[in-house]
Scaffold this motif. Structure first.
Motif, PDB file in Angstrom:
ATOM      1  N   GLN A  23       0.862  -1.170   0.000  1.00 10.88           N
ATOM      2  CA  GLN A  23       0.000   0.000   0.000  1.00 10.88           C
ATOM      3  C   GLN A  23       0.901   1.223   0.000  1.00 10.88           C
ATOM      4  O   GLN A  23       1.917   1.265   0.696  1.00 10.88           O
ATOM      5  CB  GLN A  23      -0.933  -0.014   1.204  1.00 10.88           C
ATOM      6  N   ASN A  24       0.523   2.195  -0.780  1.00 11.70           N
ATOM      7  CA  ASN A  24       1.392   3.337  -1.060  1.00 11.70           C
ATOM      8  C   ASN A  24       1.122   4.504  -0.106  1.00 11.70           C
ATOM      9  O   ASN A  24       0.852   5.615  -0.532  1.00 11.70           O
ATOM     10  CB  ASN A  24       1.187   3.777  -2.508  1.00 11.70           C
ATOM     11  N   ALA A  25       1.180   4.233   1.202  1.00  7.68           N
ATOM     12  CA  ALA A  25       1.016   5.292   2.197  1.00  7.68           C
ATOM     13  C   ALA A  25       1.970   4.994   3.344  1.00  7.68           C
ATOM     14  O   ALA A  25       1.927   3.922   3.937  1.00  7.68           O
ATOM     15  CB  ALA A  25      -0.418   5.346   2.688  1.00  7.68           C
ATOM     16  N   CYS A  26       2.832   5.942   3.628  1.00  3.85           N
ATOM     17  CA  CYS A  26       3.807   5.783   4.711  1.00  3.85           C
ATOM     18  C   CYS A  26       3.083   5.500   6.023  1.00  3.85           C
ATOM     19  O   CYS A  26       2.048   6.106   6.314  1.00  3.85           O
ATOM     20  CB  CYS A  26       4.641   7.055   4.831  1.00  3.85           C
ATOM     21  N   THR A  27       3.619   4.592   6.798  1.00  2.00           N
ATOM     22  CA  THR A  27       2.987   4.231   8.068  1.00  2.00           C
ATOM     23  C   THR A  27       3.238   5.274   9.152  1.00  2.00           C
ATOM     24  O   THR A  27       2.725   5.137  10.257  1.00  2.00           O
ATOM     25  CB  THR A  27       3.490   2.856   8.548  1.00  2.00           C
ATOM     26  N   HIS A  28       3.980   6.315   8.836  1.00  2.02           N
ATOM     27  CA  HIS A  28       4.200   7.390   9.813  1.00  2.02           C
ATOM     28  C   HIS A  28       3.046   8.384   9.774  1.00  2.02           C
ATOM     29  O   HIS A  28       2.327   8.533  10.745  1.00  2.02           O
ATOM     30  CB  HIS A  28       5.534   8.090   9.525  1.00  2.02           C
ATOM     31  N   LEU A  29       2.854   9.059   8.630  1.00  3.24           N
ATOM     32  CA  LEU A  29       1.772  10.043   8.512  1.00  3.24           C
ATOM     33  C   LEU A  29       1.010   9.936   7.198  1.00  3.24           C
ATOM     34  O   LEU A  29       0.432  10.905   6.735  1.00  3.24           O
ATOM     35  CB  LEU A  29       2.318  11.468   8.668  1.00  3.24           C
ATOM     36  N   ARG A  30       1.031   8.776   6.576  1.00  2.00           N
ATOM     37  CA  ARG A  30       0.250   8.463   5.376  1.00  2.00           C
ATOM     38  C   ARG A  30       0.641   9.283   4.147  1.00  2.00           C
ATOM     39  O   ARG A  30      -0.153   9.448   3.229  1.00  2.00           O
ATOM     40  CB  ARG A  30      -1.248   8.614   5.643  1.00  2.00           C
ATOM     41  N   CYS A  31       1.858   9.766   4.071  1.00  3.09           N
ATOM     42  CA  CYS A  31       2.338  10.439   2.863  1.00  3.09           C
ATOM     43  C   CYS A  31       2.589   9.374   1.785  1.00  3.09           C
ATOM     44  O   CYS A  31       2.852   8.225   2.100  1.00  3.09           O
ATOM     45  CB  CYS A  31       3.644  11.180   3.149  1.00  3.09           C
ATOM     46  N   PRO A  32       2.558   9.731   0.511  1.00  5.82           N
ATOM     47  CA  PRO A  32       2.816   8.748  -0.539  1.00  5.82           C
ATOM     48  C   PRO A  32       4.278   8.289  -0.531  1.00  5.82           C
ATOM     49  O   PRO A  32       5.177   9.055  -0.198  1.00  5.82           O
ATOM     50  CB  PRO A  32       2.484   9.489  -1.834  1.00  5.82           C
ATOM     51  N   GLY A  39       9.336  -4.399   2.878  1.00 11.61           N
ATOM     52  CA  GLY A  39       8.402  -3.342   3.248  1.00 11.61           C
ATOM     53  C   GLY A  39       8.674  -2.768   4.623  1.00 11.61           C
ATOM     54  O   GLY A  39       7.960  -1.881   5.081  1.00 11.61           O
ATOM     55  N   LYS A  40       9.725  -3.246   5.284  1.00  8.28           N
ATOM     56  CA  LYS A  40      10.046  -2.771   6.633  1.00  8.28           C
ATOM     57  C   LYS A  40      10.810  -1.444   6.552  1.00  8.28           C
ATOM     58  O   LYS A  40      11.583  -1.225   5.628  1.00  8.28           O
ATOM     59  CB  LYS A  40      10.887  -3.802   7.379  1.00  8.28           C
ATOM     60  N   PRO A  41      10.613  -0.571   7.541  1.00  7.11           N
ATOM     61  CA  PRO A  41      11.329   0.709   7.530  1.00  7.11           C
ATOM     62  C   PRO A  41      12.817   0.498   7.810  1.00  7.11           C
ATOM     63  O   PRO A  41      13.194  -0.324   8.637  1.00  7.11           O
ATOM     64  CB  PRO A  41      10.663   1.500   8.657  1.00  7.11           C
ATOM     65  N   VAL A  42      13.657   1.232   7.084  1.00  4.40           N
ATOM     66  CA  VAL A  42      15.104   1.153   7.286  1.00  4.40           C
ATOM     67  C   VAL A  42      15.688   2.488   7.757  1.00  4.40           C
ATOM     68  O   VAL A  42      16.814   2.524   8.240  1.00  4.40           O
ATOM     69  CB  VAL A  42      15.833   0.661   6.010  1.00  4.40           C
ATOM     70  N   ALA A  43      14.910   3.573   7.639  1.00  7.01           N
ATOM     71  CA  ALA A  43      15.374   4.883   8.100  1.00  7.01           C
ATOM     72  C   ALA A  43      14.182   5.807   8.287  1.00  7.01           C
ATOM     73  O   ALA A  43      13.129   5.599   7.693  1.00  7.01           O
ATOM     74  CB  ALA A  43      16.353   5.488   7.095  1.00  7.01           C
ATOM     75  N   GLY A  44      14.392   6.823   9.108  1.00  4.59           N
ATOM     76  CA  GLY A  44      13.363   7.831   9.307  1.00  4.59           C
ATOM     77  C   GLY A  44      12.394   7.489  10.414  1.00  4.59           C
ATOM     78  O   GLY A  44      12.580   6.528  11.149  1.00  4.59           O
ATOM     79  N   PRO A  45      11.344   8.279  10.522  1.00  2.00           N
ATOM     80  CA  PRO A  45      10.402   8.096  11.628  1.00  2.00           C
ATOM     81  C   PRO A  45       9.476   6.877  11.540  1.00  2.00           C
ATOM     82  O   PRO A  45       8.991   6.437  12.565  1.00  2.00           O
ATOM     83  CB  PRO A  45       9.581   9.388  11.626  1.00  2.00           C
ATOM     84  N   PRO A  46       9.177   6.298  10.370  1.00  5.26           N
ATOM     85  CA  PRO A  46       8.249   5.160  10.371  1.00  5.26           C
ATOM     86  C   PRO A  46       8.787   3.996  11.199  1.00  5.26           C
ATOM     87  O   PRO A  46       9.973   3.673  11.132  1.00  5.26           O
ATOM     88  CB  PRO A  46       8.130   4.758   8.907  1.00  5.26           C
ATOM     89  N   ARG A  47       7.895   3.359  11.973  1.00  2.03           N
ATOM     90  CA  ARG A  47       8.279   2.223  12.808  1.00  2.03           C
ATOM     91  C   ARG A  47       7.605   0.918  12.376  1.00  2.03           C
ATOM     92  O   ARG A  47       8.010  -0.141  12.789  1.00  2.03           O
ATOM     93  CB  ARG A  47       7.913   2.496  14.280  1.00  2.03           C
ATOM     94  N   ARG A  48       6.558   1.017  11.579  1.00  2.97           N
ATOM     95  CA  ARG A  48       5.830  -0.175  11.132  1.00  2.97           C
ATOM     96  C   ARG A  48       6.066  -0.386   9.644  1.00  2.97           C
ATOM     97  O   ARG A  48       6.215   0.576   8.895  1.00  2.97           O
ATOM     98  CB  ARG A  48       4.331  -0.004  11.378  1.00  2.97           C
ATOM     99  N   HIS A  56       9.047  13.044   5.511  1.00  2.00           N
ATOM    100  CA  HIS A  56       9.939  13.069   6.679  1.00  2.00           C
ATOM    101  C   HIS A  56      11.163  12.188   6.471  1.00  2.00           C
ATOM    102  O   HIS A  56      11.727  11.668   7.424  1.00  2.00           O
ATOM    103  CB  HIS A  56       9.171  12.643   7.933  1.00  2.00           C
ATOM    104  N   HIS A  57      11.535  11.944   5.224  1.00  2.00           N
ATOM    105  CA  HIS A  57      12.720  11.173   4.849  1.00  2.00           C
ATOM    106  C   HIS A  57      12.668   9.732   5.375  1.00  2.00           C
ATOM    107  O   HIS A  57      13.677   9.193   5.813  1.00  2.00           O
ATOM    108  CB  HIS A  57      14.004  11.880   5.315  1.00  2.00           C
ATOM    109  N   GLY A  58      11.507   9.145   5.310  1.00  2.00           N
ATOM    110  CA  GLY A  58      11.364   7.745   5.676  1.00  2.00           C
ATOM    111  C   GLY A  58      11.800   6.860   4.518  1.00  2.00           C
ATOM    112  O   GLY A  58      11.620   7.213   3.355  1.00  2.00           O
ATOM    113  N   GLU A  59      12.397   5.725   4.834  1.00  2.00           N
ATOM    114  CA  GLU A  59      12.835   4.775   3.807  1.00  2.00           C
ATOM    115  C   GLU A  59      12.362   3.382   4.185  1.00  2.00           C
ATOM    116  O   GLU A  59      12.403   2.990   5.345  1.00  2.00           O
ATOM    117  CB  GLU A  59      14.360   4.790   3.681  1.00  2.00           C
TER     118      GLU A  59
END
Length: 174
Positions: free
Chosen positions: A108-117, A141-150, A132-135
């Motif tokens: 799904q194309n929505a960041c798990t931090h704040l739902r940005c594309p 599909g797991k986060p490798v950098a930035g604020p996303p945790r899920r 927020h520079h999430g990767e």
């Protein structure tokens, strides 16, 4: 001689001089607390049906059946390319990535931090959230950098008769 300072002009029961003498002691502290606890209990009981409906819905998400959706043909997606599509609903943006000749992933194309594309960066082999520079790792599909945790919710795929189909959504599990 009578002491006028100690004289009580009214009956002792009428200490507030209220016009509604019979109702003035109807709601004391104990009565107020009983009313408050009763109202809270009534609210709790009235919300139970909605809680059970929500729990049943959440429990059945992993077993939910989705209609299969054709995303693209195998020939249309080169190795390293991505395709935007909507799944499971018309307004649910998703991203298909072809990692190798035989391996496809979709999220799904929505960041798990704040739902940005989230965007696929082919040269960096990862998905980027520019807000927020999430990767995210393209393989898991797991986060490798930035604020996303899920991790991103993964879309289950099926390749059949030269086409790629979306068949379901694998939800995040703690």
């Amino acid at each position: 001689m009578t002491d006028r300072k100690n004289h009580i002009p009214f009956d002792e029961d009428n200490y507030t001089h209220n016009i509604e003498r019979n109702n003035e002691r109807m709601l004391d502290r104990r009565g107020f607390m009983k009313t408050l606890v009763g109202a809270a209990g009534l609210f709790a009981i009235s919300s139970l049906p909605w809680g059970t409906i929500a729990a049943k819905e959440l429990m059945g998400l992993s077993k939910k059946e989705y209609s299969h959706k054709k995303i693209a043909s195998l020939k249309a997606v080169a190795v390293g390319d991505s395709v935007d599509f909507s799944f499971p609903g018309e307004h649910d943006s998703a991203l298909l990535i072809r990692l190798s000749e035989t391996r496809f992933v979709a999220y799904q194309n929505a960041c798990t931090h704040l739902r940005c594309p989230v965007f696929w960066k082919k040269e960096e082999d990862k998905m980027i959230c520019p807000c927020h520079h999430g990767e995210f790792s393209a393989k898991t599909g797991k986060p490798v950098a930035g604020p996303p945790r899920r991790p991103l919710p993964q879309i289950q795929l099926k390749v059949e008769n030269g086409f790629i189909y979306a068949t379901g959504v694998k939800r995040y599990e703690a």
